[in-house]
Motif scaffolding. Structure first.
Motif, mmCIF file in Angstrom:
data_model
loop_
_atom_site.group_PDB
_atom_site.id
_atom_site.type_symbol
_atom_site.label_atom_id
_atom_site.label_comp_id
_atom_site.label_asym_id
_atom_site.label_seq_id
_atom_site.Cartn_x
_atom_site.Cartn_y
_atom_site.Cartn_z
ATOM 1 N N PRO A 12 0.813 -1.222 0.000
ATOM 2 C CA PRO A 12 0.000 0.000 0.000
ATOM 3 C C PRO A 12 0.846 1.270 0.000
ATOM 4 N N SER A 13 1.988 1.243 0.662
ATOM 5 C CA SER A 13 2.852 2.426 0.688
ATOM 6 C C SER A 13 3.482 2.692 -0.665
ATOM 7 N N ASN A 14 3.751 1.633 -1.444
ATOM 8 C CA ASN A 14 4.218 1.833 -2.814
ATOM 9 C C ASN A 14 3.167 2.578 -3.622
ATOM 10 N N VAL A 15 1.916 2.160 -3.474
ATOM 11 C CA VAL A 15 0.821 2.778 -4.225
ATOM 12 C C VAL A 15 0.692 4.259 -3.872
ATOM 13 N N LYS A 16 0.906 4.585 -2.594
ATOM 14 C CA LYS A 16 0.772 5.963 -2.121
ATOM 15 C C LYS A 16 2.072 6.756 -2.262
ATOM 16 N N HIS A 17 3.130 6.119 -2.754
ATOM 17 C CA HIS A 17 4.444 6.760 -2.943
ATOM 18 C C HIS A 17 4.998 7.295 -1.622
ATOM 19 N N LEU A 18 4.937 6.459 -0.581
ATOM 20 C CA LEU A 18 5.446 6.840 0.731
ATOM 21 C C LEU A 18 6.786 6.164 1.007
ATOM 22 N N LEU A 19 7.682 6.900 1.655
ATOM 23 C CA LEU A 19 8.956 6.338 2.099
ATOM 24 C C LEU A 19 8.707 5.580 3.404
ATOM 25 N N ASP A 20 8.328 4.327 3.276
ATOM 26 C CA ASP A 20 7.928 3.495 4.411
ATOM 27 C C ASP A 20 9.000 2.439 4.621
ATOM 28 N N THR A 21 9.970 2.721 5.515
ATOM 29 C CA THR A 21 11.131 1.836 5.651
ATOM 30 C C THR A 21 11.264 1.199 7.023
ATOM 31 N N ALA A 22 10.419 1.568 7.977
ATOM 32 C CA ALA A 22 10.551 1.077 9.347
ATOM 33 C C ALA A 22 9.979 -0.335 9.481
ATOM 34 N N GLU A 23 10.458 -1.059 10.472
ATOM 35 C CA GLU A 23 9.927 -2.386 10.779
ATOM 36 C C GLU A 23 8.620 -2.272 11.561
ATOM 37 N N PRO A 24 7.672 -3.192 11.399
ATOM 38 C CA PRO A 24 7.711 -4.349 10.486
ATOM 39 C C PRO A 24 7.297 -4.011 9.062
ATOM 40 N N GLY A 25 6.703 -2.842 8.874
ATOM 41 C CA GLY A 25 6.303 -2.412 7.544
ATOM 42 C C GLY A 25 4.989 -3.039 7.097
ATOM 43 N N PRO A 26 4.461 -2.565 5.974
ATOM 44 C CA PRO A 26 3.161 -3.040 5.499
ATOM 45 C C PRO A 26 3.239 -4.419 4.862
ATOM 46 N N ALA A 27 2.066 -5.030 4.715
ATOM 47 C CA ALA A 27 1.947 -6.278 3.971
ATOM 48 C C ALA A 27 1.810 -5.965 2.487
ATOM 49 N N LEU A 28 1.483 -6.964 1.701
ATOM 50 C CA LEU A 28 1.345 -6.795 0.263
ATOM 51 C C LEU A 28 -0.087 -6.433 -0.122
ATOM 52 N N THR A 29 -0.232 -5.687 -1.196
ATOM 53 C CA THR A 29 -1.542 -5.451 -1.788
ATOM 54 C C THR A 29 -1.990 -6.743 -2.496
ATOM 55 N N PRO A 30 -3.243 -6.817 -2.927
ATOM 56 C CA PRO A 30 -3.649 -7.978 -3.737
ATOM 57 C C PRO A 30 -2.764 -8.175 -4.967
ATOM 58 N N LEU A 31 -2.368 -7.071 -5.618
ATOM 59 C CA LEU A 31 -1.456 -7.191 -6.753
ATOM 60 C C LEU A 31 -0.107 -7.716 -6.289
ATOM 61 N N GLY A 32 0.370 -7.235 -5.139
ATOM 62 C CA GLY A 32 1.631 -7.719 -4.602
ATOM 63 C C GLY A 32 1.600 -9.205 -4.313
ATOM 64 N N GLN A 33 0.474 -9.697 -3.830
ATOM 65 C CA GLN A 33 0.318 -11.134 -3.590
ATOM 66 C C GLN A 33 0.379 -11.914 -4.902
ATOM 67 N N GLU A 34 -0.234 -11.364 -5.943
ATOM 68 C CA GLU A 34 -0.174 -12.012 -7.252
ATOM 69 C C GLU A 34 1.258 -12.021 -7.786
ATOM 70 N N GLN A 35 1.970 -10.918 -7.577
ATOM 71 C CA GLN A 35 3.362 -10.848 -8.017
ATOM 72 C C GLN A 35 4.211 -11.896 -7.301
ATOM 73 N N ALA A 36 3.997 -12.040 -5.992
ATOM 74 C CA ALA A 36 4.745 -13.037 -5.223
ATOM 75 C C ALA A 36 4.406 -14.443 -5.693
ATOM 76 N N ALA A 37 3.137 -14.685 -5.977
ATOM 77 C CA ALA A 37 2.707 -16.009 -6.427
ATOM 78 C C ALA A 37 3.284 -16.369 -7.790
ATOM 79 N N ALA A 38 3.620 -15.343 -8.575
ATOM 80 C CA ALA A 38 4.168 -15.579 -9.915
ATOM 81 C C ALA A 38 5.676 -15.843 -9.895
ATOM 82 N N LEU A 39 6.338 -15.555 -8.784
ATOM 83 C CA LEU A 39 7.798 -15.716 -8.738
ATOM 84 C C LEU A 39 8.265 -17.151 -8.985
ATOM 85 N N PRO A 40 7.621 -18.178 -8.398
ATOM 86 C CA PRO A 40 8.107 -19.542 -8.654
ATOM 87 C C PRO A 40 8.161 -19.896 -10.141
#
Length: 224
Positions: A12-40
């Motif tokens: 979500p921070s990528n979508v909003k163009h935020l400098l979000d670098t602290a731990e633990p940080g955000p999870a993935l968007t639905p698109l991010g989950q699809e991107q991760a699923a495509a890596l294998p």
């Protein structure tokens, strides 16, 4: 050693163009989950012997499908986390984004004493990333994948690969789940073979280490 540096999936921070670098940080968007699923499938041809992720949630979620497909444990290491934004944390304006990536790539060009406003300097950032790469190299693994962050990957690669300069890294954004493939070792040095699937030839090498070209710096990709 063959080293695959993978940027995490969209957050979500990528979508909003935020400098979000602290731990633990955000999870993935639905698109991010699809991107991760495509890596294998994208990395099906790679025989990966070890898989690392940073201490931020987004890299571990990105690594999970690949770990399952390759039957590997995910080795979580703080050293490959994103560059701390310091005083710029959670800012989304162009000035903050340019300061962030320009500082990071100035480290790649040799100005490692420069400090991110309120954050770490290049000696610290490169040192912690180097330590994880050295650990992987000493393990004896032939091919290692590390799920890390856009700015951290571009900064480290431009500092350590003989055929990628700070100028090149400034001009080439690493997209979510984009992969940089390198060959080498901490002792022999590193050479980039592929940048998001594109082979690097002599024509891609930008001579000199004068620092990132300001006009080429993009502010929307610094793991915001």
């Amino acid at each position: 050693m063959r080293l695959l540096l993978i940027r995490h999936g969209q957050t979500p921070s990528n979508v909003k163009h935020l400098l979000d670098t602290a731990e633990p940080g955000p999870a993935l968007t639905p698109l991010g989950q699809e991107q991760a699923a495509a890596l294998p499938q994208a990395l099906a041809a790679e025989r990966i012997d070890a898989l690392y992720a940073s201490t931020l949630v987004r890299t571990q979620l990105t690594a999970a499908p690949l770990a399952a497909a390759k039957q590997l444990d995910v080795l979580v290491r703080d050293g490959i986390r994103e560059i701390s934004a310091g005083d710029l944390e959670m800012r989304g304006d162009d000035e903050a984004g340019e300061t962030y990536i320009t500082t990071a790539l100035a480290w790649s060009a040799g100005n490692t004493e420069l400090r991110m406003p309120g954050g770490e300097n290049g000696v610290e950032a490169l040192g912690r990333f180097d330590a994880v790469v050295e650990e992987a190299a000493k393990s004896g693994a032939e091919t290692v994948a590390m799920v890390s962050h856009g700015a951290a990957i571009r900064m480290w690669v431009a500092a350590r690969a003989e055929n990628v300069s700070a100028e090149y890294a400034a001009a080439h954004i690493l997209r979510n789940t984009g992969v940089v493939v390198l060959d080498g070792s901490p002792d022999r040095g590193w050479r980039v073979l592929l940048w998001e699937g594109r082979p690097l030839g002599p024509e891609d090498v930008v001579p000199g280490t004068s620092g990132p070209a300001g006009e080429a710096v993009g502010t929307g990709d610094a793991d915001r």
